[in-house]
Scaffold this motif. Structure first.
Motif, mmCIF file in Angstrom:
data_model
loop_
_atom_site.group_PDB
_atom_site.id
_atom_site.type_symbol
_atom_site.label_atom_id
_atom_site.label_comp_id
_atom_site.label_asym_id
_atom_site.label_seq_id
_atom_site.Cartn_x
_atom_site.Cartn_y
_atom_site.Cartn_z
ATOM 1 N N GLY A 138 41.871 40.847 45.257
ATOM 2 C CA GLY A 138 42.142 42.190 45.748
ATOM 3 C C GLY A 138 42.810 43.070 44.714
ATOM 4 N N PHE A 139 43.773 42.507 43.981
ATOM 5 C CA PHE A 139 44.474 43.291 42.967
ATOM 6 C C PHE A 139 43.540 43.709 41.844
ATOM 7 N N VAL A 140 42.784 42.754 41.320
ATOM 8 C CA VAL A 140 41.869 43.065 40.212
ATOM 9 C C VAL A 140 40.880 44.146 40.642
ATOM 10 N N ALA A 141 40.317 44.004 41.836
ATOM 11 C CA ALA A 141 39.368 45.004 42.336
ATOM 12 C C ALA A 141 40.050 46.353 42.497
ATOM 13 N N TYR A 142 41.267 46.343 43.005
ATOM 14 C CA TYR A 142 41.975 47.601 43.254
ATOM 15 C C TYR A 142 42.231 48.365 41.953
ATOM 16 N N VAL A 143 42.780 47.682 40.959
ATOM 17 C CA VAL A 143 43.123 48.410 39.732
ATOM 18 C C VAL A 143 41.873 48.823 38.955
ATOM 19 N N LEU A 144 40.826 47.984 38.990
ATOM 20 C CA LEU A 144 39.605 48.350 38.269
ATOM 21 C C LEU A 144 38.917 49.561 38.881
ATOM 22 N N THR A 145 39.078 49.734 40.171
ATOM 23 C CA THR A 145 38.396 50.855 40.836
ATOM 24 C C THR A 145 39.311 52.049 41.070
ATOM 25 N N SER A 146 40.611 51.889 40.839
ATOM 26 C CA SER A 146 41.553 52.973 41.131
ATOM 27 C C SER A 146 42.185 53.597 39.891
ATOM 28 N N LEU A 147 42.463 52.778 38.882
ATOM 29 C CA LEU A 147 43.132 53.287 37.694
ATOM 30 C C LEU A 147 42.129 53.829 36.683
ATOM 31 N N THR A 148 42.605 54.678 35.799
ATOM 32 C CA THR A 148 41.745 55.194 34.735
ATOM 33 C C THR A 148 41.573 54.136 33.652
ATOM 34 N N VAL A 149 40.556 54.292 32.847
ATOM 35 C CA VAL A 149 40.304 53.356 31.759
ATOM 36 C C VAL A 149 41.510 53.293 30.820
ATOM 37 N N SER A 150 42.114 54.435 30.534
ATOM 38 C CA SER A 150 43.263 54.455 29.629
ATOM 39 C C SER A 150 44.460 53.712 30.220
ATOM 40 N N SER A 151 44.576 53.704 31.548
ATOM 41 C CA SER A 151 45.679 52.994 32.200
ATOM 42 C C SER A 151 45.478 51.485 32.182
ATOM 43 N N LEU A 152 44.251 51.058 31.984
ATOM 44 C CA LEU A 152 43.906 49.644 31.982
ATOM 45 C C LEU A 152 43.821 49.059 30.574
ATOM 46 N N SER A 153 43.544 49.920 29.610
ATOM 47 C CA SER A 153 43.241 49.451 28.261
ATOM 48 C C SER A 153 44.440 48.818 27.560
ATOM 49 N N ASN A 154 44.196 47.615 27.046
ATOM 50 C CA ASN A 154 45.186 46.875 26.257
ATOM 51 C C ASN A 154 46.495 46.671 27.015
ATOM 52 N N LYS A 155 46.339 46.361 28.305
ATOM 53 C CA LYS A 155 47.491 46.104 29.162
ATOM 54 C C LYS A 155 47.479 44.653 29.652
ATOM 55 N N LYS A 156 48.676 44.150 29.926
ATOM 56 C CA LYS A 156 48.851 42.826 30.513
ATOM 57 C C LYS A 156 49.424 43.018 31.911
ATOM 58 N N PHE A 157 48.726 42.493 32.902
ATOM 59 C CA PHE A 157 49.138 42.646 34.294
ATOM 60 C C PHE A 157 49.717 41.320 34.788
ATOM 61 N N ARG A 158 51.012 41.333 35.090
ATOM 62 C CA ARG A 158 51.732 40.112 35.477
ATOM 63 C C ARG A 158 51.930 40.109 36.994
ATOM 64 N N LEU A 159 51.150 39.272 37.671
ATOM 65 C CA LEU A 159 51.215 39.187 39.130
ATOM 66 C C LEU A 159 52.148 38.056 39.556
ATOM 67 N N GLN A 160 52.582 38.122 40.788
ATOM 68 C CA GLN A 160 53.369 37.029 41.362
ATOM 69 C C GLN A 160 53.437 37.214 42.869
ATOM 70 N N GLY A 161 52.699 36.375 43.587
ATOM 71 C CA GLY A 161 52.752 36.434 45.035
ATOM 72 C C GLY A 161 54.006 35.775 45.573
ATOM 73 N N ASP A 162 54.420 34.690 44.912
ATOM 74 C CA ASP A 162 55.604 33.946 45.322
ATOM 75 C C ASP A 162 56.194 33.275 44.092
ATOM 76 N N ARG A 163 57.430 32.838 44.239
ATOM 77 C CA ARG A 163 58.143 32.247 43.111
ATOM 78 C C ARG A 163 59.003 31.105 43.633
ATOM 79 N N ALA A 164 58.853 29.916 43.057
ATOM 80 C CA ALA A 164 59.603 28.763 43.546
ATOM 81 C C ALA A 164 59.681 27.696 42.467
ATOM 82 N N THR A 165 60.733 26.899 42.531
ATOM 83 C CA THR A 165 60.824 25.720 41.676
ATOM 84 C C THR A 165 60.160 24.554 42.424
#
Length: 286
Positions: free
Chosen positions: A179-206
């Motif tokens: 869902g996230f990948v689809a959302y940003v690819l279809t919503s953001l501009t090319v310049s907003s996506l170019s040469n960016k690193k997208f760090r996701l995290q649904g949950d965090r645990a040891t």
């Protein structure tokens, strides 16, 4: 490059690829173009996606011809480990066809992880940069659905840990990744996506947290038991080092801050409810 992406080509439609494809079909507004490169043109795809036959993925001219024919703006690779090196030729084809953005297959830990197969991903990214092709990298941490095999609980009923198991690990559900990948690819501009690193995290645990949540005994081991023990053990050691976090900086040996923090990209998908580990896994079955 302020325009938005209206035509996307996907390479690979396996596990994570299928989630991304489904999300793109649901989120891509018409009359956008969505194609999947495949050796099997009869491959069944969701309505709205078109299978396009590729005879030889190493044939740069032929693949570039497909990208040109369909006026592709972005190429998204979701290939698994066996296909990682094929991305060099895919990038060449994208560059030749004038594609605006290439997203190599990442969907795991950040760049710099000291694992050979992960290092090959970094080499692909370095090559993409070297040919002047804009790219987007998606770091997701572990898939929540892969949590059970990673712990080895199916083998002995215990959470198997190499080290202390107290380093936080990022986990994200495949549905949320798609869902996230689809959302940003279809919503953001090319310049907003170019040469960016997208760090996701649904949950965090040891891993220690996970043992407590599910009332499981901990086994401190030298190797995670079960099928694929060598790879699982490498991942467990990576987790222990802190490298299981999508915000981990391997060069500095610490968590990043701001845009480099784990889950920093989540805010780009406003109002989305990210699935937690216990939303997806109610109990750890043996």
């Amino acid at each position: 490059m302020s325009s938005k992406i209206t035509s996307i080509a996907i390479i690979g439609s396996g596990n994570i690829g299928s989630f991304i494809l489904s999300a793109l079909v649901a989120q891509t507004p018409p009359p956008s173009t969505l194609i999947v490169l495949t050796r099997d043109p009869t491959k069944k795809l969701p309505p709205g996606a078109k299978a396009v036959k590729v005879q030889d993925y190493e044939d740069v001219d032929a693949v570039a011809g497909i990208f040109t024919e369909y006026k592709i703006d972005a190429v998204l690779s979701t290939v698994g480990w066996p296909g990682i090196k094929s991305q060099y030729k895919m990038a060449d084809a994208a560059r030749k066809a004038g594609v605006k953005l290439f997203a190599p297959s990442e969907f795991g830990t950040p760049d710099g992880a000291p694992i050979p197969s992960f290092q090959e991903k970094d080499k692909v990214s370095e090559y993409i940069e070297s040919i002047g092709l804009p790219q987007a990298r998606f770091y997701t941490g572990g898939f929540i659905s892969s949590l059970i095999p990673i712990t080895g609980v199916r083998v002995n009923g215990k959470i198997n840990i190499i080290g202390k198991g107290q380093s936080p690990v990022s986990f994200t559900a495949e549905e949320d990744i798609g869902g996230f990948v689809a959302y940003v690819l279809t919503s953001l501009t090319v310049s907003s996506l170019s040469n960016k690193k997208f760090r996701l995290q649904g949950d965090r645990a040891t891993l220690t947290d996970i043992a407590k949540w599910y009332n499981k005994e901990i086994a401190y081991v030298e190797a995670v038991p079960g099928p694929g023990s060598e790879n699982l053990s490498m991942l467990s050691k990576l987790f222990e080092s802190g490298g299981g976090s999508t915000g981990w900086n391997f060069e500095l040996g610490k968590e990043g801050e701001g845009e480099e923090a784990a889950g920093s990209a989540n805010q780009l998908w406003p109002e989305h409810e990210w699935k937690k580990i216990r939303d997806v896994i109610t109990k750890l079955e043996i």
